[in-house]
Design an enzyme around this catalytic site. Structure first.
Site, PDB file in Angstrom:
ATOM      1  CG  ASP A  95       4.819  -0.153  -2.387  1.00  0.00           C
ATOM      2  OD1 ASP A  95       3.839   0.525  -2.751  1.00  0.00           O
ATOM      3  OD2 ASP A  95       5.320  -0.059  -1.260  1.00  0.00           O
ATOM      4  CD  GLU A  96      -0.827  -1.291  -0.239  1.00  0.00           C
ATOM      5  OE1 GLU A  96      -1.568  -1.663   0.683  1.00  0.00           O
ATOM      6  OE2 GLU A  96      -0.321  -0.155  -0.301  1.00  0.00           O
TER       7      GLU A  96
END
Length: 345
Positions: A95-96
């Site tokens: 998610d990053e």
């Protein structure tokens, strides 16, 4: 992404929206929280917290088991959006990621407009929100990405780096953990501005090799490029015990299972001939942990048992709640692989 796993669960289960939810293990299995939404964080619930503790803080917390295949599928969808704007992508987790948009021609090359477009695309295609930090380097962008969460953007142009960094609390700088922060505080150093007043040679006497990096970050300097490919440096397995154990002999059955699982992972990664170290990790009943490793170029369960015996002596009467085994990998030329960049929100 904003509270990614929890956000996906709220998308899939609209009845969760507005309620405190967390993705994590059940209390009867010594579970921990993987992530939680902002409603849960208001009660003090945090990632890596024991599920039992989270439920004490928030008795009405909704626990979701999690759906890793779905999280991975959506992550690939988001990565495809990134690739529409740049090929220079450094994923940090599902998610990053860092994106270098220096050569992107969309929106007249405006990094701010590109970031807004990416956030808009992500929401339109996934119905999930993302936050962004826009800055001249990775360090500032990372800090900025957390400034206006959730669903926000923080832009730090070159001429504002000085003012942005000046009053930055040192605990926000990657690499400044609890022990380092405590040491810095004893010298009267609490913000980047405090560090900037100290001579580098004096800071080095206090911190050693980390001093130069900290000194640069406190001046807003970070010359690291976006790294588009990575090499695995270790493979590990671990198991959280259902009940604490207090004798080394009790751990041996878990070691057998973990070792078999570790061998399977090593073989699946074709890493048998790249072993450079073996290591063990123990987490105690008070959630403190210790790890121990030694150079070793072949696999043998006895090596892990010997390390476990030594690590066990550090328990000082505390129960053991987690056991882990790992191997460090060396490159084809025989050198131990370098530490890879890793950040966590």
């Amino acid at each position: 992404m904003d509270c990614y796993f929890a956000a996906v669960e709220m998308r899939e289960h609209p009845e969760y929206v507005g309620k405190p939810i967390a993705v994590g293990g059940a209390t009867d299995r010594r579970g921990v929280i993987a992530t939680c939404n902002y409603e849960a964080r208001a009660f003090g619930v945090r990632s890596a917290m024991a599920t039992a503790q989270a439920l004490k803080l928030c008795p009405h917390l909704i626990l979701a088991k999690g759906n890793m295949p779905l999280y991975q599928q959506i992550s690939k969808q988001i990565r495809a959006i990134f690739q529409q704007y740049t090929d220079l992508i450094e994923p940090l987790s599902l998610d990053e990621a860092y994106l270098d948009v220096t050569d992107c021609q969309f929106y007249q090359g405006s990094a701010t407009l590109i970031a807004e477009a990416i956030r808009r695309d992500i929401y339109q295609q996934t119905r999930l929100t993302a936050s962004a930090g826009v800055a001249p380097n990775k360090f500032i962008a990372k800090i900025a990405s957390d400034e206006n969460k959730p669903n926000g953007i923080c832009v730090v142009p070159p001429n504002q780096v000085e003012s942005f960094v000046k009053d930055l609390p040192l605990q926000k700088i990657n690499g400044v953990g609890k022990a380092t922060l405590a040491k810095l505080n004893t010298y009267g150093l609490f913000t980047a501005a405090d560090v900037r007043k100290m001579d580098l040679s004096e800071l080095t006497r206090c911190l050693g090799s980390f001093a130069e990096t900290l000194h640069q970050r406190c001046h807003g300097i970070d010359t690291r490029p976006v790294i588009t490919s990575r090499v695995r440096k270790s493979i590990g397995v671990e198991h959280t015990l259902q009940h604490d154990i207090y004798k080394l002999e009790q751990s041996l059955e878990f070691v057998d299972k973990l070792y078999a699982s570790l061998i399977k992972r090593i073989n699946s990664n074709d890493a048998t001939n790249h072993i450079g170290k073996v290591g063990v990790k123990l987490k105690f009943s008070d959630f403190q942990q210790t790890s121990l490793e030694t150079s070793q170029f072949q696999l043998d369960k006895d090596y892990f048992i010997q390390l476990l015996d030594t690590a066990w002596q550090r328990s000082q009467g505390r129960g053991i709640r987690l056991i882990g085994l790992s191997v460090g990998l060396k490159s084809h030329n025989g050198q131990q692989l370098a530490q890879q960049l890793s950040f966590q929100f």
